[in-house]
Design an enzyme around this catalytic site. Structure first.
Site, PDB file in Angstrom:
ATOM      1  N   LYS A  16      63.005  -4.580  29.262  1.00 31.00           N
ATOM      2  CA  LYS A  16      63.435  -4.377  27.977  1.00 31.00           C
ATOM      3  C   LYS A  16      63.669  -2.685  27.799  1.00 31.00           C
ATOM      4  CE  LYS A  16      59.386  -5.644  25.573  1.00 31.00           C
ATOM      5  NZ  LYS A  16      58.971  -5.764  26.651  1.00 31.00           N
ATOM      6  N   ARG A  91      57.854  -9.973  17.548  1.00 30.26           N
ATOM      7  CA  ARG A  91      56.983 -10.076  18.267  1.00 30.26           C
ATOM      8  C   ARG A  91      55.949 -12.036  18.422  1.00 30.26           C
ATOM      9  NH1 ARG A  91      57.530  -4.999  20.826  1.00 30.26           N
ATOM     10  NH2 ARG A  91      54.830  -5.258  22.530  1.00 30.26           N
ATOM     11  N   ARG A 130      54.070   2.770  35.157  1.00 29.18           N
ATOM     12  CA  ARG A 130      54.786   4.139  33.918  1.00 29.18           C
ATOM     13  C   ARG A 130      54.862   5.257  33.797  1.00 29.18           C
ATOM     14  NH1 ARG A 130      56.707  -0.221  28.881  1.00 29.18           N
ATOM     15  NH2 ARG A 130      54.507  -0.057  28.767  1.00 29.18           N
ATOM     16  N   ARG A 163      51.779   6.199  28.541  1.00 26.71           N
ATOM     17  CA  ARG A 163      50.778   6.064  27.446  1.00 26.71           C
ATOM     18  C   ARG A 163      49.998   5.459  28.088  1.00 26.71           C
ATOM     19  NH1 ARG A 163      55.355   1.335  25.740  1.00 26.71           N
ATOM     20  NH2 ARG A 163      53.167   0.371  25.402  1.00 26.71           N
ATOM     21  N   ARG A 174      47.496  -6.883  26.189  1.00 31.83           N
ATOM     22  CA  ARG A 174      48.740  -6.891  26.321  1.00 31.83           C
ATOM     23  C   ARG A 174      50.002  -7.756  26.776  1.00 31.83           C
ATOM     24  NH1 ARG A 174      50.804  -1.582  27.788  1.00 31.83           N
ATOM     25  NH2 ARG A 174      53.083  -2.140  27.502  1.00 31.83           N
TER      26      ARG A 174
END
Ligand code: ADP
Ligand code: ADP
Ligand code: ZN
Length: 220
Positions: A16, A91, A130, A163, A174
């Protein structure tokens, strides 16, 4: 489509943030990422940030009232007049209903919901590799999208970091939260007839081509 009131939907790691950068540059609309806004609040240790941090670190959702408040305030800003790209919001069903209400009060509605689909096995690898820019929040990947200079953002030269919630255990939670609370939104927006399903397993450029085809021409 005269307005571009867009929503980007998909599991964590679907791409995204990666696609958002391209869309907002081409369509001239602001990128509204509730994750980025919340991480900014955590960094600045605001009351909201301190409250949100415990949920975020565990990979749980921040309470609806908090994120709905963020988005309501953001939609008052004049740069959203021609549209916006919501990334990571809504969400939950209550968030989607709240957004519909705010838009209705502004005489607007959701133009398109772009759903980026990626298999779960691929998501863990994407998230654990990431890296994010501390300054402009652009996402990179150590293998799939490495920066030109190690640990440095291609766009602004900022420092890249990992992160705290991109660890395997938190990622699993998640993904579960996504399945339980967020995935039902696809059906919610299907009922409104605004969903475009995009195959997110392709290379980023091919994913973007499909998004462009779904959105149609860039307004003059
Ligand atoms: P990702 O890009 O990996 O999907 P985000 O940056 O969107 O993750 O979100 C990071 C975290 O911020 C979430 O795990 C959640 O704790 C919180 N968050 C972001 N957006 C929302 C939202 N709309 N509702 C509740 N929590 C949110
Ligand atoms: P999201 O915002 O949906 O959580 P990101 O855009 O941050 O996802 O992407 C998650 C990770 O996967 C990042 O490290 C990014 O560089 C990488 N990535 C994004 N799109 C692709 C793709 N099409 N193929 C492979 N890796 C990708
Ligand atoms: Zn940067």
């Amino acid at each position: 489509m005269s307005q571009f009131n867009l929503i980007l939907l998909g599991p964590p790691g679907a791409g995204k943030g990666t696609q958002a950068g391209r869309i907002v540059a081409d369509y001239g609309i602001p990128h509204i990422s509730t994750g980025d806004i919340l991480r900014g609040a955590v960094k600045n240790q605001t009351a909201m940030g301190i409250e949100a941090k415990k949920f975020m670190d565990a990979g749980d959702l921040v309470p609806d009232s908090v994120v709905i408040g963020i988005v309501k305030d953001r939609l008052q800003e004049p740069d959203t007049a021609k549209g916006f790209l919501m990334d990571g919001f809504p969400r939950t069903i209550p968030q989607a209903e709240a957004l519909d209400k705010v838009l209705e009060s502004l005489g607007r509605d959701v133009t398109k919901t772009i759903v980026i689909l990626v298999d779960e096995e691929d998501l863990v690898g994407r998230l654990s590799g990431r890296r994010i820019c501390r300054s402009c929040q652009a996402p990179f990947h150590v293998i799939f999208n490495p920066p030109e200079v190690e640990k440095q953002c291609d766009k602004c030269g900022g420092e890249l970091y990992q992160r705290v919630d991109d660890t395997e255990a938190t990622v699993r939670n998640r993904l579960e939260v996504y399945r339980d609370q967020t995935e039902p939104l696809i059906e919610y927006y299907d009922r409104a007839g605004v969903v475009a399903r995009i195959d997110g397993a392709q290379a980023p450029e091919a994913v973007y081509d499909d998004i462009r085809a779904a959105l149609g021409p860039i307004p003059e």
